[in-house]
Design a protein around this motif. Structure first.
Motif, PDB file in Angstrom:
ATOM      1  N   LEU A  87     -19.573  15.568  21.317  1.00  0.00           N
ATOM      2  CA  LEU A  87     -20.217  15.777  21.751  1.00  0.00           C
ATOM      3  C   LEU A  87     -20.896  15.609  23.442  1.00  0.00           C
ATOM      4  N   LYS A  88     -20.498  14.690  24.070  1.00  0.00           N
ATOM      5  CA  LYS A  88     -20.607  13.966  25.078  1.00  0.00           C
ATOM      6  C   LYS A  88     -20.389  14.687  26.017  1.00  0.00           C
ATOM      7  N   ASN A  89     -18.491  14.948  25.705  1.00  0.00           N
ATOM      8  CA  ASN A  89     -18.093  16.200  26.625  1.00  0.00           C
ATOM      9  C   ASN A  89     -18.307  17.402  26.307  1.00  0.00           C
ATOM     10  N   GLY A  90     -19.491  17.962  24.777  1.00  0.00           N
ATOM     11  CA  GLY A  90     -19.496  19.291  24.977  1.00  0.00           C
ATOM     12  C   GLY A  90     -18.989  20.020  23.919  1.00  0.00           C
ATOM     13  N   PHE A  91     -18.357  19.581  23.355  1.00  0.00           N
ATOM     14  CA  PHE A  91     -17.746  20.223  22.031  1.00  0.00           C
ATOM     15  C   PHE A  91     -18.087  19.787  20.336  1.00  0.00           C
ATOM     16  N   PRO A  92     -18.336  20.912  20.205  1.00  0.00           N
ATOM     17  CA  PRO A  92     -19.222  21.096  18.995  1.00  0.00           C
ATOM     18  C   PRO A  92     -18.456  19.796  17.627  1.00  0.00           C
ATOM     19  N   ALA A  93     -19.641  18.809  16.815  1.00  0.00           N
ATOM     20  CA  ALA A  93     -19.083  17.951  15.678  1.00  0.00           C
ATOM     21  C   ALA A  93     -17.608  18.493  15.231  1.00  0.00           C
ATOM     22  N   ASP A  94     -17.642  19.744  14.799  1.00  0.00           N
ATOM     23  CA  ASP A  94     -16.578  20.344  13.706  1.00  0.00           C
ATOM     24  C   ASP A  94     -15.310  20.944  14.896  1.00  0.00           C
ATOM     25  N   TYR A  95     -15.395  20.722  15.858  1.00  0.00           N
ATOM     26  CA  TYR A  95     -14.301  20.910  16.997  1.00  0.00           C
ATOM     27  C   TYR A  95     -13.130  21.526  16.570  1.00  0.00           C
ATOM     28  N   ASP A  96     -12.080  21.050  15.387  1.00  0.00           N
ATOM     29  CA  ASP A  96     -11.587  20.211  14.882  1.00  0.00           C
ATOM     30  C   ASP A  96     -10.724  21.072  13.790  1.00  0.00           C
ATOM     31  N   ASP A  97     -12.253  20.492  13.107  1.00  0.00           N
ATOM     32  CA  ASP A  97     -11.943  21.206  12.102  1.00  0.00           C
ATOM     33  C   ASP A  97     -11.714  22.096  11.779  1.00  0.00           C
ATOM     34  N   PRO A  98     -10.441  22.214  10.048  1.00  0.00           N
ATOM     35  CA  PRO A  98     -10.212  23.960   9.772  1.00  0.00           C
ATOM     36  C   PRO A  98     -11.116  24.811   9.305  1.00  0.00           C
ATOM     37  N   LYS A  99     -11.160  25.919  10.462  1.00  0.00           N
ATOM     38  CA  LYS A  99     -12.598  27.341  10.015  1.00  0.00           C
ATOM     39  C   LYS A  99     -11.581  28.207   9.439  1.00  0.00           C
ATOM     40  N   TYR A 100     -11.785  27.480   7.842  1.00  0.00           N
ATOM     41  CA  TYR A 100     -11.105  28.682   6.674  1.00  0.00           C
ATOM     42  C   TYR A 100     -12.326  29.927   5.887  1.00  0.00           C
ATOM     43  N   GLU A 101     -11.706  30.747   5.580  1.00  0.00           N
ATOM     44  CA  GLU A 101     -12.487  31.744   5.609  1.00  0.00           C
ATOM     45  C   GLU A 101     -13.441  31.062   4.258  1.00  0.00           C
TER      46      GLU A 101
END
Length: 324
Positions: A87-101
Motif C-alpha cells: 500500500l505504501k508503494n502504491g500497489f493494491p493489497a491483493d496485487y499478486d493474488d491470482p485473479k480467477y474468473e
C-alpha cells in the motif's frame, strides 16, 4: 445425467487453462513486486518457511497448541507488514493474488467435490453449441412460448394448452424411469409452434445436463449420404452419424421434407429402431398429417412412430402470419 464426453473434455481443458493463466499472471505480478520492493522478497521467503514449520509442529503430537498459535501470529504479522509495504508503494493489497474468473471454485470447476455453478453454466453453453440448434433456436424456451396465438378458438386453445403441458412435462421428467412419455411425435401444419416447443424441450434437457442433438430429417440423411458416398476427409464423419444413435435425446425436425427412397427409409429405420432398442428418447416433428405419414413411410417405420411415440397434435393459424 450424462454430459457429452467430448464437451466434458473441452470444458475441463478450458478450466485447467484458465486456472494456469491466472496463476502465471499472479507469479508475474509477484516478480514485479519483488523487483520494485526488495523487502517483499525477504518477507515472502520468511512466509514460505512458516507453513512447513506449522505442519512439522502439528505432526509431533502432544500439546502443540501454543506453538502453532505462535507461528500463526508470526504469519499474520509478516502478512500485515507485506500488505503495508504494498500500500505504501502504491500497489493494491491483493496485487499478486491470482485473479480467477470464478472466485468460488478458483477456476477448478468444483467446490467441495461438487460441480460449481459456473461450470454447470459453461456446460449448458457448450451443450447448446454442440446441439445443432441455430442461434435463433437457442433463444426459444417455454418461458417465451405464447399460448395467446391460439386464443382465437377456445377448443384450439384448450388442446394447445395440453400440448404445451405435455412438452414441458417431457422436458422436466427426461431421464426418469417414471417419465410418462419416452418419445414424442409432433404433428401439425407449418408455423404453429412445433419447432419452438421442440427447441424449448432441447434447451431444458441440455440445462439438466443431457446430450441433445437437433437436426432436420434432411440434415441427418445428408450426414449418412456423406458417410456412404463421401471421399477423403468426408469419410471421417462417422462420429457425426454415430451420434444419432448415441445422444441422450435426438430431435428430428421436418420429417417428410426429405427425398423418400430406399436409402433414406433404411437410414431412418436404422436410427429409430436402434434408439428404441437402446431406450434412448427421440422427438420427431412433421408437417404431414398422421394418415400421410403412414402412407409415406413403411409399415415398420409407421408402426414404431404410432406405437412407441406419444403423438401431440398441433392446431392453429400460422404464427408468423399472425405476427405480421
Amino acid at each position: 445425467m450424462s454430459y457429452r464426453q467430448e464437451n466434458q473434455r473441452l470444458v475441463r481443458e478450458e478450466y485447467e487453462k484458465k486456472a494456469m493463466l491466472a496463476e502465471e499472471e499472479a507469479d508475474r505480478r509477484r516478480a514485479e513486486l519483488e523487483d520494485a520492493i526488495p523487502e517483499v522478497r525477504e518477507l515472502d521467503a520468511a512466509l514460505s518457511q512458516l507453513g512447513p514449520e506449522i505442519f512439522r509442529i502439528a505432526m509431533r503430537g502432544g500439546n502443540v497448541t501454543a506453538a502453532v498459535e505462535e507461528l500463526h501470529e508470526k504469519t499474520n504479522a509478516l502478512q500485515a507488514k507485506r500488505t503495508a509495504l504494498l500500500l505504501k508503494n502504491g500497489f493494491p493489497a491483493d496485487y499478486d493474488d491470482p485473479k480467477y474468473e470464478c472466485p468460488v471454485c478458483r477456476d477448478t470447476g468444483f467446490v467441495k467435490g461438487k460441480t460449481c455453478a459456473c461450470m454447470r453454466r459453461r456446460m449448458v453453453e457448450i451443450g447448446l453449441g454442440s446441439s445443432g440448434l441455430s442461434e435463433q433456436m437457442k433463444k426459444q424456451s417455454f418461458e417465451n412460448f405464447s399460448l395467446d396465438y391460439y386464443r382465437f378458438n377456445p377448443e384450439v386453445f384448450r388442446e394447445m394448452s395440453e400440448v404445451f403441458a405435455a412438452a414441458k412435462e417431457f422436458a422436466e421428467e427426461f431421464g426418469s424411469p417414471e417419465a410418462s412419455a419416452k418419445n414424442l411425435l409432433l404433428v401439425g401444419g407449418p408455423g404453429i409452434g412445433k419447432t419452438h416447443l421442440s427447441t424449448a424441450i432441447a434447451r431444458r434437457v441440455i440445462e439438466r445436463g443431457y446430450d441433445v442433438l437437433y437436426n432436420s430429417a434432411v440434415g441427418m440423411l445428408s450426414d449418412f449420404e456423406t458417410l456412404r458416398f463421401g471421399t477423403g476427409m468426408a469419410q471421417g464423419d462417422a462420429s457425426n452419424v454415430s451420434r444419432y444413435t448415441e445422444c441422450d435425446l435426438l430431435i428430428l425436425d421436418d420429417l417428410g421434407t426429405e427425398v423418400v427412397n430406399q436409402f433414406s427409409l433404411s437410414c431412418l429405420y436404422y436410427v429409430l429402431n436402434t434408439r428404441l432398442n437402446k431406450e434412448l428418447p427421440t422427438i420427431i416433428s412433421s408437417n404431414l398429417p398422421p394418415a400421410e405419414i403412414s402412407k409415406t413411410y413403411t409399415d415398420r417405420i409407421a408402426s414404431r412412430l404410432f406405437g412407441e411415440y406419444r403423438v401431440l397434435l398441433f392446431r392453429g393459424k400460422d404464427i408468423r402470419q399472425q405476427k405480421k
